[in-house]
Design a protein around this motif. Structure first.
Motif, PDB file in Angstrom:
ATOM      1  N   THR A 256       0.808  -1.216   0.000  1.00 53.42           N
ATOM      2  CA  THR A 256       0.000   0.000   0.000  1.00 53.42           C
ATOM      3  C   THR A 256       0.840   1.265   0.000  1.00 53.42           C
ATOM      4  N   PHE A 257       1.983   1.237   0.696  1.00 48.80           N
ATOM      5  CA  PHE A 257       2.788   2.451   0.839  1.00 48.80           C
ATOM      6  C   PHE A 257       4.104   2.408   0.059  1.00 48.80           C
ATOM      7  N   GLY A 258       4.347   1.313  -0.653  1.00 45.88           N
ATOM      8  CA  GLY A 258       5.455   1.255  -1.595  1.00 45.88           C
ATOM      9  C   GLY A 258       6.836   1.089  -1.015  1.00 45.88           C
ATOM     10  N   LEU A 259       6.972   0.689   0.250  1.00 45.05           N
ATOM     11  CA  LEU A 259       8.304   0.490   0.817  1.00 45.05           C
ATOM     12  C   LEU A 259       8.914  -0.805   0.270  1.00 45.05           C
ATOM     13  N   PRO A 260      10.233  -0.859   0.100  1.00 44.62           N
ATOM     14  CA  PRO A 260      10.877  -2.047  -0.468  1.00 44.62           C
ATOM     15  C   PRO A 260      10.762  -3.252   0.457  1.00 44.62           C
ATOM     16  N   HIS A 261      10.529  -4.409  -0.128  1.00 45.62           N
ATOM     17  CA  HIS A 261      10.125  -5.590   0.634  1.00 45.62           C
ATOM     18  C   HIS A 261      11.177  -6.047   1.648  1.00 45.62           C
ATOM     19  N   ALA A 262      12.350  -6.458   1.164  1.00 43.92           N
ATOM     20  CA  ALA A 262      13.346  -7.039   2.071  1.00 43.92           C
ATOM     21  C   ALA A 262      13.852  -6.024   3.079  1.00 43.92           C
ATOM     22  N   GLN A 263      14.049  -4.789   2.644  1.00 48.88           N
ATOM     23  CA  GLN A 263      14.524  -3.750   3.562  1.00 48.88           C
ATOM     24  C   GLN A 263      13.503  -3.477   4.664  1.00 48.88           C
ATOM     25  N   THR A 264      12.225  -3.516   4.324  1.00 52.14           N
ATOM     26  CA  THR A 264      11.180  -3.286   5.320  1.00 52.14           C
ATOM     27  C   THR A 264      11.174  -4.387   6.366  1.00 52.14           C
ATOM     28  N   HIS A 265      11.282  -5.636   5.920  1.00 45.75           N
ATOM     29  CA  HIS A 265      11.382  -6.750   6.865  1.00 45.75           C
ATOM     30  C   HIS A 265      12.585  -6.577   7.789  1.00 45.75           C
ATOM     31  N   THR A 266      13.706  -6.161   7.216  1.00 44.66           N
ATOM     32  CA  THR A 266      14.942  -6.045   7.975  1.00 44.66           C
ATOM     33  C   THR A 266      14.837  -4.977   9.053  1.00 44.66           C
ATOM     34  N   VAL A 267      14.280  -3.833   8.710  1.00 44.36           N
ATOM     35  CA  VAL A 267      14.136  -2.750   9.696  1.00 44.36           C
ATOM     36  C   VAL A 267      13.128  -3.124  10.767  1.00 44.36           C
ATOM     37  N   LEU A 268      12.018  -3.720  10.378  1.00 40.99           N
ATOM     38  CA  LEU A 268      10.914  -3.950  11.320  1.00 40.99           C
ATOM     39  C   LEU A 268      11.131  -5.151  12.238  1.00 40.99           C
ATOM     40  N   LEU A 269      11.849  -6.178  11.758  1.00 42.55           N
ATOM     41  CA  LEU A 269      11.907  -7.434  12.510  1.00 42.55           C
ATOM     42  C   LEU A 269      12.365  -7.274  13.958  1.00 42.55           C
ATOM     43  N   PRO A 270      13.417  -6.518  14.257  1.00 38.86           N
ATOM     44  CA  PRO A 270      13.812  -6.402  15.674  1.00 38.86           C
ATOM     45  C   PRO A 270      12.687  -5.869  16.563  1.00 38.86           C
ATOM     46  N   TYR A 271      11.857  -5.002  16.043  1.00 45.61           N
ATOM     47  CA  TYR A 271      10.775  -4.417  16.836  1.00 45.61           C
ATOM     48  C   TYR A 271       9.611  -5.401  17.002  1.00 45.61           C
ATOM     49  N   SER A 272       9.366  -6.226  15.982  1.00 44.55           N
ATOM     50  CA  SER A 272       8.379  -7.299  16.128  1.00 44.55           C
ATOM     51  C   SER A 272       8.843  -8.310  17.169  1.00 44.55           C
ATOM     52  N   VAL A 273      10.137  -8.657  17.121  1.00 48.53           N
ATOM     53  CA  VAL A 273      10.701  -9.597  18.094  1.00 48.53           C
ATOM     54  C   VAL A 273      10.625  -9.010  19.505  1.00 48.53           C
ATOM     55  N   ASP A 274      10.986  -7.752  19.654  1.00 47.50           N
ATOM     56  CA  ASP A 274      10.966  -7.103  20.964  1.00 47.50           C
ATOM     57  C   ASP A 274       9.555  -7.095  21.546  1.00 47.50           C
ATOM     58  N   TRP A 275       8.570  -6.845  20.697  1.00 48.79           N
ATOM     59  CA  TRP A 275       7.169  -6.790  21.148  1.00 48.79           C
ATOM     60  C   TRP A 275       6.693  -8.161  21.632  1.00 48.79           C
ATOM     61  N   ASN A 276       7.110  -9.217  20.956  1.00 48.77           N
ATOM     62  CA  ASN A 276       6.569 -10.549  21.230  1.00 48.77           C
ATOM     63  C   ASN A 276       7.427 -11.404  22.154  1.00 48.77           C
ATOM     64  N   PHE A 277       8.664 -11.010  22.435  1.00 50.21           N
ATOM     65  CA  PHE A 277       9.625 -11.922  23.037  1.00 50.21           C
ATOM     66  C   PHE A 277       9.122 -12.548  24.333  1.00 50.21           C
ATOM     67  N   ASP A 278       8.563 -11.778  25.226  1.00 50.75           N
ATOM     68  CA  ASP A 278       8.134 -12.304  26.525  1.00 50.75           C
ATOM     69  C   ASP A 278       6.824 -13.082  26.445  1.00 50.75           C
ATOM     70  N   HIS A 279       6.233 -13.167  25.257  1.00 52.53           N
ATOM     71  CA  HIS A 279       4.957 -13.855  25.083  1.00 52.53           C
ATOM     72  C   HIS A 279       5.083 -15.052  24.144  1.00 52.53           C
ATOM     73  N   ALA A 280       6.288 -15.338  23.692  1.00 48.34           N
ATOM     74  CA  ALA A 280       6.513 -16.464  22.782  1.00 48.34           C
ATOM     75  C   ALA A 280       7.719 -17.247  23.288  1.00 48.34           C
ATOM     76  N   ALA A 281       7.457 -18.319  24.026  1.00 50.40           N
ATOM     77  CA  ALA A 281       8.539 -19.077  24.656  1.00 50.40           C
ATOM     78  C   ALA A 281       9.526 -19.622  23.639  1.00 50.40           C
ATOM     79  N   ALA A 282       9.079 -19.899  22.428  1.00 50.47           N
ATOM     80  CA  ALA A 282       9.965 -20.475  21.417  1.00 50.47           C
ATOM     81  C   ALA A 282      11.108 -19.533  21.056  1.00 50.47           C
ATOM     82  N   LEU A 283      10.923 -18.235  21.256  1.00 51.99           N
ATOM     83  CA  LEU A 283      11.988 -17.286  20.945  1.00 51.99           C
ATOM     84  C   LEU A 283      13.146 -17.385  21.936  1.00 51.99           C
ATOM     85  N   ALA A 284      12.871 -17.917  23.122  1.00 49.84           N
ATOM     86  CA  ALA A 284      13.916 -17.990  24.143  1.00 49.84           C
ATOM     87  C   ALA A 284      15.076 -18.877  23.709  1.00 49.84           C
TER      88      ALA A 284
END
Length: 360
Positions: A256-284
């Motif tokens: 919808t907003f035209g951001l590049p695919h792989a670069q967007t995943h790369t920038v966003l992933l640490p913040y998705s991980v940070d948000w979910n880490f304490d709620h997803a035991a598999a990440l431990a």
């Protein structure tokens, strides 16, 4: 926190395809095209990669080429698929040969979905799309995921020598994109012992490969093999489970907003991980991946150190767009181990926009 060791019932449909590993494509391609029953293929690639294919594909393969489609567009808009379908019909192709990354592969899958043509895939980066049976398609400014087992490529040829000219900043974004597939697979509702083992191994292989690629300035064959192995395993996982909040946000940002695919995943992933880490035991189980750093911080620092963009701002997102992105992300329900509301998505986006993890 969810218990990742808890036994759960599951049904697993393994997708069948042929993997040809670490062989020069000139040595195997013509035989693989013949084995797949293809007599006249349409090459789907970018202009630059199509020229590279001409140099490395071999004369026997060229004889079977009926035509080529090189107008590949990121996020696979409907118009580009229509053009590729027309190209396949015009040359009477009975198969598709993809030489490229995720955009080329998804374009081929969209053509296969409409014409029923088999696909042979030669990946040139780490998207992992070559071993999945879903593809992204953008129509009317909205990116959708289409799932059809029939579009799974019939044969995949992995030739690590093709990665020698891949720029490091491109390699890291492609690699972290693959890691994103596997991280969401660790806590997906469909997760099972096979997918979790593949996901963890794929993540570790990819991170080790990217680190060695950087240390060798792109000159290590072992690094290329590690990255390609990680890409393959992470892609196999994605073919078995659904995608979650992280992918939903990235699809909105891209489609919808035209951001590049792989670069967007790369920038966003640490913040998705940070948000979910304490709620997803598999990440431990990945806690020690970056000694002295959290998983989220380690991912952010690794990608930026290897040349990836640091923030969503650097990719072109504006603060004025963040509320609309957050709203669109949750227009339909999305699986996530932590309950999420529009305000939470807004907060994740705001952190990734500012680069909070990179700045600490």
């Amino acid at each position: 926190m969810a218990d990742s060791t808890k036994s759960a019932d599951f049904a697993l449909d393994l997708r069948g395809h042929r993997i040809v590993w670490s062989r020069a494509i000139v040595d195997v391609l013509a035989d693989e095209i013949s084995a797949a029953g293809i007599q006249r293929f349409l090459l789907i690639s970018s202009d630059e990669l199509a020229r590279h294919f001409d140099a490395v594909g071999g004369n026997d393969a060229k004889r079977l080429s009926g035509g080529r489609f090189t107008d590949v567009v990121p996020h696979v808009p409907e118009a580009s698929v229509v053009g590729a379908v027309e190209a396949a019909r015009n040359c009477d192709a009975d198969g598709l040969l993809v030489f490229g990354g995720g955009s080329s592969l998804d374009t081929a899958k969209a053509v296969s979905d409409r014409l029923g043509l088999p696909i042979i895939a030669i990946p040139t980066n780490f998207s992992g799309s070559e071993v999945t049976w879903n593809f992204g398609l953008t129509a009317n400014g909205v990116k959708h995921t289409v799932r059809n087992p029939a579009v799974l490529p019939k044969t995949i040829i992995y030739d690590h020598s093709l990665l020698g000219s891949l720029p490091l900043d491109v390699a890291v974004c492609s690699g972290i994109n693959a890691v994103a597939h596997a991280i969401e697979a660790l806590y997906a509702p469909q997760a099972n012992p096979l997918t979790q083992s593949l996901a963890e191994t794929g993540i570790r292989k990819m991170v080790a490969g990217l680190q060695e690629l950087a240390a060798s300035k792109g000159q290590s064959d072992q690094a290329a093999v590690l990255c390609l192995t990680g890409s393959w395993l992470c892609g196999e996982v994605l073919s078995q489970v659904g995608m979650g909040l992280h992918h939903r946000i990235c699809h909105v940002l891209g489609g919808t907003f035209g951001l590049p695919h792989a670069q967007t995943h790369t920038v966003l992933l640490p913040y998705s991980v940070d948000w979910n880490f304490d709620h997803a035991a598999a990440l431990a189980q990945l806690s020690g991946l970056f000694p002295g750093r959290s998983l989220a911080r380690g991912l952010a620092e690794l990608s930026i150190r290897l040349g990836a963009p640091p923030t969503l701002k650097s990719l072109g997102l504006t603060t004025a767009q963040i509320p609309a992105v957050a709203r669109l992300v949750l227009e339909t329900p999305v699986a996530n181990p932590r309950p999420v509301a529009v305000g939470d998505v807004h907060a994740i986006l705001a952190q990734a926009y500012a680069g909070d993890l990179a700045a600490k």
